[in-house]
Scaffold this motif. Structure first.
Motif, PDB file in Angstrom:
ATOM      1  N   SER A  14      -1.229  62.578 -81.228  1.00 54.53           N
ATOM      2  CA  SER A  14      -1.187  62.214 -79.811  1.00 54.53           C
ATOM      3  C   SER A  14      -0.323  60.955 -79.643  1.00 54.53           C
ATOM      4  O   SER A  14      -0.708  59.888 -80.131  1.00 54.53           O
ATOM      5  N   PRO A  15       0.829  61.096 -79.002  1.00 57.26           N
ATOM      6  CA  PRO A  15       1.392  62.321 -78.417  1.00 57.26           C
ATOM      7  C   PRO A  15       1.957  63.242 -79.488  1.00 57.26           C
ATOM      8  O   PRO A  15       2.141  62.821 -80.630  1.00 57.26           O
ATOM      9  N   SER A  16       2.240  64.490 -79.113  1.00 54.26           N
ATOM     10  CA  SER A  16       2.795  65.443 -80.062  1.00 54.26           C
ATOM     11  C   SER A  16       3.919  66.227 -79.412  1.00 54.26           C
ATOM     12  O   SER A  16       3.931  66.449 -78.197  1.00 54.26           O
ATOM     13  N   THR A  18       4.294  69.301 -79.823  1.00 54.93           N
ATOM     14  CA  THR A  18       3.677  70.559 -79.399  1.00 54.93           C
ATOM     15  C   THR A  18       3.192  70.455 -77.959  1.00 54.93           C
ATOM     16  O   THR A  18       3.453  71.337 -77.131  1.00 54.93           O
ATOM     17  N   ARG A  19       2.491  69.375 -77.647  1.00 54.43           N
ATOM     18  CA  ARG A  19       2.031  69.171 -76.265  1.00 54.43           C
ATOM     19  C   ARG A  19       3.215  68.967 -75.330  1.00 54.43           C
ATOM     20  O   ARG A  19       3.228  69.477 -74.198  1.00 54.43           O
ATOM     21  N   LEU A  20       4.233  68.265 -75.780  1.00 52.65           N
ATOM     22  CA  LEU A  20       5.417  68.044 -74.947  1.00 52.65           C
ATOM     23  C   LEU A  20       6.080  69.368 -74.597  1.00 52.65           C
ATOM     24  O   LEU A  20       6.458  69.601 -73.438  1.00 52.65           O
ATOM     25  N   LEU A  21       6.208  70.261 -75.570  1.00 49.96           N
ATOM     26  CA  LEU A  21       6.806  71.567 -75.295  1.00 49.96           C
ATOM     27  C   LEU A  21       5.937  72.361 -74.326  1.00 49.96           C
ATOM     28  O   LEU A  21       6.449  72.992 -73.396  1.00 49.96           O
ATOM     29  N   GLY A  22       4.619  72.320 -74.518  1.00 45.99           N
ATOM     30  CA  GLY A  22       3.724  73.013 -73.596  1.00 45.99           C
ATOM     31  C   GLY A  22       3.852  72.496 -72.179  1.00 45.99           C
ATOM     32  O   GLY A  22       3.873  73.275 -71.219  1.00 45.99           O
ATOM     33  N   ASP A  23       3.949  71.183 -72.029  1.00 44.16           N
ATOM     34  CA  ASP A  23       4.090  70.589 -70.695  1.00 44.16           C
ATOM     35  C   ASP A  23       5.392  71.020 -70.034  1.00 44.16           C
ATOM     36  O   ASP A  23       5.424  71.329 -68.837  1.00 44.16           O
ATOM     37  N   ARG A  24       6.472  71.030 -70.808  1.00 47.03           N
ATOM     38  CA  ARG A  24       7.763  71.425 -70.236  1.00 47.03           C
ATOM     39  C   ARG A  24       7.771  72.893 -69.830  1.00 47.03           C
ATOM     40  O   ARG A  24       8.320  73.263 -68.783  1.00 47.03           O
ATOM     41  N   LEU A  25       7.146  73.736 -70.610  1.00 42.87           N
ATOM     42  CA  LEU A  25       7.052  75.145 -70.258  1.00 42.87           C
ATOM     43  C   LEU A  25       6.207  75.343 -69.003  1.00 42.87           C
ATOM     44  O   LEU A  25       6.540  76.159 -68.135  1.00 42.87           O
ATOM     45  N   ALA A  26       5.115  74.601 -68.895  1.00 41.64           N
ATOM     46  CA  ALA A  26       4.254  74.702 -67.715  1.00 41.64           C
ATOM     47  C   ALA A  26       4.981  74.229 -66.458  1.00 41.64           C
ATOM     48  O   ALA A  26       4.895  74.849 -65.390  1.00 41.64           O
ATOM     49  N   GLN A  27       5.707  73.119 -66.570  1.00 44.29           N
ATOM     50  CA  GLN A  27       6.459  72.606 -65.433  1.00 44.29           C
ATOM     51  C   GLN A  27       7.511  73.610 -64.975  1.00 44.29           C
ATOM     52  O   GLN A  27       7.697  73.837 -63.767  1.00 44.29           O
ATOM     53  N   ALA A  28       8.201  74.213 -65.930  1.00 46.46           N
ATOM     54  CA  ALA A  28       9.233  75.188 -65.583  1.00 46.46           C
ATOM     55  C   ALA A  28       8.626  76.428 -64.932  1.00 46.46           C
ATOM     56  O   ALA A  28       9.198  76.982 -63.982  1.00 46.46           O
ATOM     57  N   THR A  29       7.468  76.855 -65.414  1.00 44.52           N
ATOM     58  CA  THR A  29       6.806  78.020 -64.825  1.00 44.52           C
ATOM     59  C   THR A  29       6.311  77.710 -63.422  1.00 44.52           C
ATOM     60  O   THR A  29       6.448  78.529 -62.503  1.00 44.52           O
TER      61      THR A  29
END
Length: 203
Positions: A14-16, A18-29
């Motif tokens: 934390s931070p990671s 993996t979480r950063l990629l998940g956040d970026r994917l969620a924002q884009a979606t």
């Protein structure tokens, strides 16, 4: 109606990334479809997951996470790659979810690792896992190696472009399905007399 989008992140630090990629994917979606985003951090549930594997019963905290995942209109699942496959924590979480709960669920798979040598793990490990769970996995999987962060000047390795393409596919699948019914706190209470009246029976 707003959809529900859940990100499952199996990052251990934390931070990671993996979480950063998940956040970026969620924002884009979320830019493509109106969706309320919830993040499930598996590192915070590691002990609960282990106990569930042994006892067969989830803790309230783990139960809430499982409910969020199984009720979501769409999932983004992100894991670090260890020894050429998903992490044990990631697999253990999906092991405690009841069989059939993810059937037909739109899922975007993603992973992170130190080098691009691990990128094929998405296709020979994650995609078969969610195919077995009968989820509806979108065509584009997103892998991010350490060198991908900040490499937007490389057209063939543009992480942002891959994120946008995968997010667009997930949003399109979610948009084509009715939103999940909101969870209710309790079943409707119907007095016995009213139940008899509905059946045309008088006391």
């Amino acid at each position: 109606m707003s959809r529900t989008l859940v990100v499952v992140s199996a990052g251990l630090s934390s931070p990671s990334s993996t979480r950063l990629l998940g956040d970026r994917l969620a924002q884009a979606t979320a830019r493509e479809i109106d969706a309320a985003v919830t993040v499930v951090e598996l590192r915070d549930l590691a002990g609960d997951i282990a106990n569930n594997l042994v006892t067969g019963f989830p803790s309230p905290k783990l139960g809430d996470a499982i409910d969020a995942v199984t009720r979501a209109d769409g999932l983004i699942v992100v894991t670090p790659i260890f020894n050429a496959s998903y992490s044990g924590l990631f697999k253990s979480f999906f092991d405690v979810i009841e069989a059939g709960s993810l059937q037909g669920k739109p899922v975007l798979i993603a992973a992170t690792a130190g080098t691009a040598r691990h990128s094929l793990a998405l296709e020979f490990a994650l995609r078969p896992l969610f195919a077995y769970l009968r989820a509806d996995v979108v065509p584009t999987a997103v892998f991010a190696a350490s060198a991908d962060w900040g490499a937007s000047d490389r057209p063939d390795g543009d992480l942002t472009a891959r994120i946008d393409r995968a997010a667009g596919e997930l949003a399109a699948v979610m948009a084509g399905r009715p939103a999940a019914a909101p969870e209710t706190d309790a079943d409707e209470f119907v007095p016995f007399e009213a139940q008899l009246a509905r059946l045309g029976i008088t006391s």
